[in-house]
Design a protein around this motif. Structure first.
Motif, short mmCIF file in Angstrom:
data_model
loop_
_atom_site.label_atom_id
_atom_site.label_comp_id
_atom_site.label_asym_id
_atom_site.label_seq_id
_atom_site.Cartn_x
_atom_site.Cartn_y
_atom_site.Cartn_z
N MET A 72 -30.06 26.79 30.35
CA MET A 72 -29.28 25.56 30.55
C MET A 72 -29.21 24.75 29.26
SD MET A 72 -28.09 25.80 33.47
CE MET A 72 -28.40 26.92 34.80
N GLY A 73 -30.29 24.76 28.49
CA GLY A 73 -30.28 24.07 27.20
C GLY A 73 -29.21 24.66 26.28
N LEU A 74 -29.12 25.99 26.25
CA LEU A 74 -28.08 26.65 25.45
C LEU A 74 -26.70 26.31 25.98
CD1 LEU A 74 -29.72 30.16 24.92
CD2 LEU A 74 -29.15 28.49 23.13
N ALA A 75 -26.54 26.36 27.30
CA ALA A 75 -25.22 26.10 27.91
C ALA A 75 -24.74 24.69 27.61
CB ALA A 75 -25.29 26.33 29.42
N LEU A 76 -25.67 23.73 27.58
CA LEU A 76 -25.29 22.34 27.34
C LEU A 76 -25.48 21.91 25.89
CD1 LEU A 76 -26.67 20.66 30.59
CD2 LEU A 76 -24.32 21.30 30.05
N GLY A 77 -25.93 22.83 25.04
CA GLY A 77 -26.08 22.52 23.62
C GLY A 77 -27.20 21.55 23.30
N VAL A 78 -28.28 21.59 24.08
CA VAL A 78 -29.37 20.63 23.86
C VAL A 78 -30.71 21.30 23.51
CG1 VAL A 78 -28.32 18.83 25.28
CG2 VAL A 78 -29.90 20.46 26.32
N THR A 79 -30.69 22.55 23.11
CA THR A 79 -31.96 23.23 22.83
C THR A 79 -32.76 22.55 21.72
OG1 THR A 79 -30.84 24.80 21.38
CG2 THR A 79 -31.23 25.50 23.65
N ALA A 80 -32.07 21.91 20.78
CA ALA A 80 -32.77 21.25 19.68
C ALA A 80 -33.60 20.05 20.14
CB ALA A 80 -31.77 20.81 18.62
N ILE A 81 -33.29 19.51 21.32
CA ILE A 81 -34.04 18.33 21.77
C ILE A 81 -34.93 18.63 22.97
CG2 ILE A 81 -32.41 16.67 20.81
CD1 ILE A 81 -31.25 16.32 23.63
N LEU A 82 -35.14 19.91 23.25
CA LEU A 82 -36.06 20.31 24.32
C LEU A 82 -37.40 20.71 23.72
CD1 LEU A 82 -33.79 22.58 26.54
CD2 LEU A 82 -34.58 20.28 27.07
N ARG A 83 -38.48 20.42 24.41
CA ARG A 83 -39.78 20.95 24.01
C ARG A 83 -39.68 22.46 24.18
NH1 ARG A 83 -44.91 19.28 23.49
NH2 ARG A 83 -44.52 17.22 24.32
N ARG A 84 -40.11 23.18 23.16
CA ARG A 84 -40.04 24.64 23.21
C ARG A 84 -41.36 25.23 22.83
NH1 ARG A 84 -34.57 26.18 20.40
NH2 ARG A 84 -34.43 27.89 21.85
N PRO A 85 -42.02 25.90 23.73
CA PRO A 85 -41.62 26.06 25.13
C PRO A 85 -41.98 24.80 25.93
CG PRO A 85 -43.72 27.16 24.80
CD PRO A 85 -43.27 26.62 23.45
N PRO A 86 -41.29 24.58 27.05
CA PRO A 86 -41.65 23.42 27.89
C PRO A 86 -43.04 23.63 28.48
CG PRO A 86 -40.04 24.82 28.99
CD PRO A 86 -40.21 25.36 27.60
N ARG A 87 -43.76 22.54 28.65
CA ARG A 87 -45.08 22.63 29.29
C ARG A 87 -44.88 22.53 30.79
NH1 ARG A 87 -48.71 18.32 26.21
NH2 ARG A 87 -46.92 17.06 26.71
N VAL A 88 -45.37 23.52 31.51
CA VAL A 88 -45.24 23.58 32.96
C VAL A 88 -46.63 23.82 33.53
CG1 VAL A 88 -44.22 24.80 34.92
CG2 VAL A 88 -42.92 24.56 32.78
N TRP A 89 -47.06 22.98 34.48
CA TRP A 89 -48.33 23.23 35.14
C TRP A 89 -48.28 22.76 36.57
CZ3 TRP A 89 -47.63 19.69 31.32
CH2 TRP A 89 -47.95 18.38 31.60
N LEU A 90 -49.25 23.22 37.35
CA LEU A 90 -49.28 22.93 38.78
C LEU A 90 -50.48 22.07 39.12
CD1 LEU A 90 -48.47 26.50 40.05
CD2 LEU A 90 -46.89 24.61 39.74
N GLU A 91 -50.27 21.19 40.07
CA GLU A 91 -51.32 20.31 40.59
C GLU A 91 -51.35 20.45 42.10
OE1 GLU A 91 -53.33 18.23 38.95
OE2 GLU A 91 -52.43 18.39 36.95
N PRO A 92 -52.53 20.45 42.71
CA PRO A 92 -52.56 20.49 44.18
C PRO A 92 -51.99 19.19 44.76
CG PRO A 92 -54.78 20.29 43.29
CD PRO A 92 -53.85 20.46 42.12
N LEU A 93 -51.30 19.32 45.87
CA LEU A 93 -50.71 18.15 46.52
C LEU A 93 -51.82 17.32 47.14
CD1 LEU A 93 -48.04 16.79 47.26
CD2 LEU A 93 -48.06 18.08 49.38
N PRO A 94 -51.91 16.04 46.78
CA PRO A 94 -52.95 15.18 47.37
C PRO A 94 -52.77 15.03 48.88
CG PRO A 94 -51.99 14.17 45.41
CD PRO A 94 -51.13 15.35 45.77
#
Length: 109
Positions: A72-94
């Motif tokens: 999607m970053g490539l499609a919208l031309g915004v890869t230069a302003i995205l964290r690369r790679p994006p940080r993704v993590w999981l948290e248990p639902l309280p």
């Protein structure tokens, strides 16, 4: 479990237009990954949260999400302003609303 995604760069001094474009790319990637109507939100400063399925393959979700963000970053031309790679993590639902609010507050920092 809910997940957290940090799409902003280390020093997010982007213009409002760039932040909106980044949020649009992330929103499209999240919708493409999790589907229409899935609970997700931007919590500011390039941070996004998603309530995910408990039985989901966490590694697969992270891989697919990162791929969709890049696409999607490539499609919208915004890869230069995205964290690369994006940080993704999981948290248990309280278990309580109060604990969920506290978790969101902590994640925003």
């Amino acid at each position: 479990p809910p997940g957290r995604l940090d799409a902003a760069g280390a020093h997010d001094d982007r213009t409002a237009r760039q932040r909106i474009a980044r949020a649009a790319a992330i929103g499209r990637a999240l919708t493409h990954t999790f589907g229409e109507g899935h609970p997700m939100a931007s919590i500011g400063n390039g941070l996004f949260v998603v309530l995910g399925e408990r039985d989901a393959d966490d590694a697969m979700v992270r891989t697919v999400l990162r791929h969709n963000i890049e696409r999607m970053g490539l499609a919208l031309g915004v890869t230069a302003i995205l964290r690369r790679p994006p940080r993704v993590w999981l948290e248990p639902l309280p278990r309580t609303h109060t604990a969920a609010v506290q978790l969101l507050d902590t994640l925003q920092r």
